[in-house]
Motif scaffolding. Structure first.
Motif, PDB file in Angstrom:
ATOM      1  N   LYS A 155       0.838  -1.203   0.000  1.00 44.56           N
ATOM      2  CA  LYS A 155       0.000   0.000   0.000  1.00 44.56           C
ATOM      3  C   LYS A 155       0.868   1.246   0.000  1.00 44.56           C
ATOM      4  O   LYS A 155       1.916   1.286   0.652  1.00 44.56           O
ATOM      5  N   GLY A 156       0.437   2.263  -0.710  1.00 50.04           N
ATOM      6  CA  GLY A 156       1.175   3.514  -0.738  1.00 50.04           C
ATOM      7  C   GLY A 156       1.071   4.143  -2.103  1.00 50.04           C
ATOM      8  O   GLY A 156       0.750   3.471  -3.081  1.00 50.04           O
ATOM      9  N   ILE A 157       1.308   5.450  -2.170  1.00 51.79           N
ATOM     10  CA  ILE A 157       1.230   6.159  -3.444  1.00 51.79           C
ATOM     11  C   ILE A 157       2.618   6.690  -3.785  1.00 51.79           C
ATOM     12  O   ILE A 157       3.282   7.306  -2.958  1.00 51.79           O
ATOM     13  N   ARG A 172       4.942   9.118  -5.372  1.00 50.30           N
ATOM     14  CA  ARG A 172       4.831  10.509  -5.804  1.00 50.30           C
ATOM     15  C   ARG A 172       6.090  10.984  -6.513  1.00 50.30           C
ATOM     16  O   ARG A 172       7.191  10.517  -6.223  1.00 50.30           O
ATOM     17  N   TYR A 226      10.048  10.931  -5.308  1.00 51.09           N
ATOM     18  CA  TYR A 226      10.445   9.869  -4.371  1.00 51.09           C
ATOM     19  C   TYR A 226      11.580   9.047  -4.986  1.00 51.09           C
ATOM     20  O   TYR A 226      11.623   8.810  -6.193  1.00 51.09           O
ATOM     21  N   TYR A 245       0.498   8.085  -9.297  1.00 54.66           N
ATOM     22  CA  TYR A 245      -0.873   8.277  -8.793  1.00 54.66           C
ATOM     23  C   TYR A 245      -1.466   6.910  -8.494  1.00 54.66           C
ATOM     24  O   TYR A 245      -0.944   5.889  -8.939  1.00 54.66           O
ATOM     25  N   ILE A 246      -2.632   6.921  -7.841  1.00 57.97           N
ATOM     26  CA  ILE A 246      -3.528   5.781  -7.976  1.00 57.97           C
ATOM     27  C   ILE A 246      -4.296   6.066  -9.258  1.00 57.97           C
ATOM     28  O   ILE A 246      -5.044   7.039  -9.338  1.00 57.97           O
ATOM     29  N   ILE A 297       9.020   5.926   0.826  1.00 58.08           N
ATOM     30  CA  ILE A 297       7.885   6.823   1.079  1.00 58.08           C
ATOM     31  C   ILE A 297       7.964   7.239   2.542  1.00 58.08           C
ATOM     32  O   ILE A 297       7.747   6.416   3.425  1.00 58.08           O
ATOM     33  N   ARG A 298       8.312   8.475   2.787  1.00 60.23           N
ATOM     34  CA  ARG A 298       8.520   8.951   4.157  1.00 60.23           C
ATOM     35  C   ARG A 298       9.475   7.995   4.877  1.00 60.23           C
ATOM     36  O   ARG A 298      10.590   7.792   4.396  1.00 60.23           O
ATOM     37  N   LYS A 299       9.032   7.351   5.981  1.00 64.65           N
ATOM     38  CA  LYS A 299       9.988   6.494   6.711  1.00 64.65           C
ATOM     39  C   LYS A 299       9.920   5.043   6.252  1.00 64.65           C
ATOM     40  O   LYS A 299      10.589   4.176   6.800  1.00 64.65           O
ATOM     41  N   ARG A 300       9.058   4.754   5.260  1.00 63.98           N
ATOM     42  CA  ARG A 300       8.839   3.366   4.863  1.00 63.98           C
ATOM     43  C   ARG A 300       9.528   3.040   3.548  1.00 63.98           C
ATOM     44  O   ARG A 300       9.909   3.916   2.802  1.00 63.98           O
TER      45      ARG A 300
END
Lengths: 124, 361
Positions: B288-290, B292, B295, B311-312, B340-343
């Protein structure tokens, strides 16, 4: 734009409702309207510590990702997992659908937040 | 901030307005997804008056445009439209654009709003051909009508038989009671038209088309981007840039090596022969995740590229992206990770066309 009177607000458009030492935290009507259709919420885990005005989750609309900042400090005791499959609930009713529930660490932190009147002015 | 002639119409329609390329433009009127699906299933109308229009005229206009443009201008017939790029000598892209051929001594170039000034300066610098280069952007407005019902809707406004207007051709015609130029082109992957005219004509056409067709949805720049993304059309600044050549991005169909010399030819040919060090590919998220724009993409601990657009995808619901990836990691089926951020989110390389075009060939 709805701004319930019994909530407190941050400059970054989160709300908090305090009940018996616990804080329910969500995003405001203004936030959901400016974001547009919310398609994904990256939720934190239970038992994680959050700090006032620091990031605790991320929310994604079709167009962009935004960080959510916690209005108060404390340990997360519940996460609204319904948002994982139905993130659009935040558009439909941003005040009914809280995102996390936190055990309040310091009630005086509320003094650093805005009341409904002040928040309304902030959004103008 | 600049405003198009339709600015107050957008505000009255309740559009959410944003700054884009120096213009105050509608991002959406209702929701990006609804507007996106309206274009895929029925029809939508876009104000794209921010685009730049540059006219090149002169005895050597064909030689000039052929020299500054990657695609083959000499092979064009009158009333044809051709997609391609202006490139630097090293192959980086100055802009991507449409070239409209009026005749051998007259071309009409439609360029990106954010690049108008840069393009003009660059064109003047190349002008040892004695052509006239005239910026018409300030006096020209443009609307796009896109979607499977675009032809039947627009046909009600003109005596011109639109069924005879082929994909990537244009003509002058009267729409309602305005003299305009109409091309069968677009940036959505659907059939449709782009209409160019003076400000008042375009404003009137936009308002009357909306009033006359209940199924025609006003569409903002938000869905313009998701629509072009799904069918793998590039956006300058994302999939094409001064660092991403058309060969790297996979748009070599818009570069003609069979023609005479043009700026960037040598560098682009070398890239094509040696295979570029990086390529734009499609990615699909397995978690799961978008994904962008911007990234970073990793193979283990090694950074191997970045997301150019993600995008989705509204039509398919898949979390997908286009990304510029080092060639060694760009093979279909390769598993990579996106920060994605910290993931870290697992992704797999796939074809970058997420949805098939439905244009008239």
């Amino acid at each position: 734009m709805k701004t319930p009177k019994d909530l407190y607000y941050t400059e970054t458009h989160e709300w908090v409702k305090v009940e018996d030492g616990f804080a329910f935290i969500g995003i405001t009507d203004y936030a959901q309207d400016s974001l547009g259709e919310i398609v994904f919420v990256e939720l934190p885990e239970e038992n994680e510590q959050v700090n006032q005005f620091e990031e605790f989750a991320a929310i994604e609309s079709v167009k962009a990702a935004s960080d959510l900042n916690s209005p108060v400090s404390g340990v997360i005791v519940a996460v609204n997992e319904e948002l994982e499959d139905n993130p659009e609930l935040l558009n439909e009713d941003p005040y009914e659908n809280w995102i996390i529930k936190v055990e309040l660490e310091d009630e005086t932190e509320i003094n650093k937040l805005m009341n409904a009147e002040e928040y309304k002015e902030h959004c103008e | 901030m600049k405003k198009t002639v339709l600015h107050d119409v957008h505000v009255k329609l309740g559009a959410k307005m944003v700054e884009f390329a120096g213009f105050h433009m509608p991002i959406s009127y209702t929701s990006i997804t609804d507007e996106h699906m309206a274009v895929r299933q029925k029809a939508g109308i876009f104000d794209v008056s921010h685009m730049g229009e540059i006219i090149v005229t002169g005895a050597q206009a064909t030689d000039f445009v052929d020299y500054v443009f990657t695609n083959n201008v000499r092979s064009m017939t009158a009333n044809q439209v051709l997609y391609g790029m202006f490139c630097e000598p090293h192959g980086g892209v100055v802009d991507d654009l449409l070239v409209y051929k009026v005749n051998d001594e007259h071309y009409y170039l439609v360029v990106n709003a954010s690049n108008i000034e840069k393009d003009l300066a660059w064109l003047h610098k190349q002008n040892s051909f004695g052509v006239d280069i005239i910026d018409q952007s300030e006096s020209t407005s443009e609307v796009a009508v896109q979607g499977p019902l675009a032809e039947s809707m627009l046909q009600k406004t003109t005596d011109y038989d639109l069924s005879t207007l082929k994909f990537f051709t244009f003509d002058d015609m009267v729409v309602y009671d305005h003299d305009v130029m109409v091309s069968r082109t677009g940036y959505t992957g659907e059939d449709g038209f782009e209409i160019y005219g003076d400000h008042e004509a375009i404003k009137d056409i936009f308002e009357r088309l909306l009033a006359d067709h209940e199924g025609l949805m006003p569409c903002g720049l938000g869905c313009r981007d998701t629509l072009r993304f799904e069918v793998a059309l590039p956006l300058y600044g994302n999939e094409l840039s001064k660092d991403i050549s058309p060969i790297m991005a996979g748009y070599s169909f818009a570069v003609s090596f069979d023609k005479g010399d043009f700026i960037g030819k040598e560098a682009l040919l070398k890239q094509k022969e040696d295979k570029p060090a990086q390529r734009v590919v499609g990615l699909e998220a397995l978690d799961k995740g978008i994904l962008r724009h911007g990234y970073e993409v990793y193979s283990g601990d090694t950074r191997v590229g970045h997301i150019t657009t993600g995008y989705i995808a509204p039509t398919t619901g898949e979390s997908v992206a286009m990304a510029l990836i080092e060639r060694a990691h760009a093979k279909k089926g390769t598993e990579l990770e996106v920060a994605i951020r910290k993931r870290r989110v697992k992704v797999i390389v796939r074809n970058k066309k997420f949805h098939d075009k439905n244009t008239k060939q």
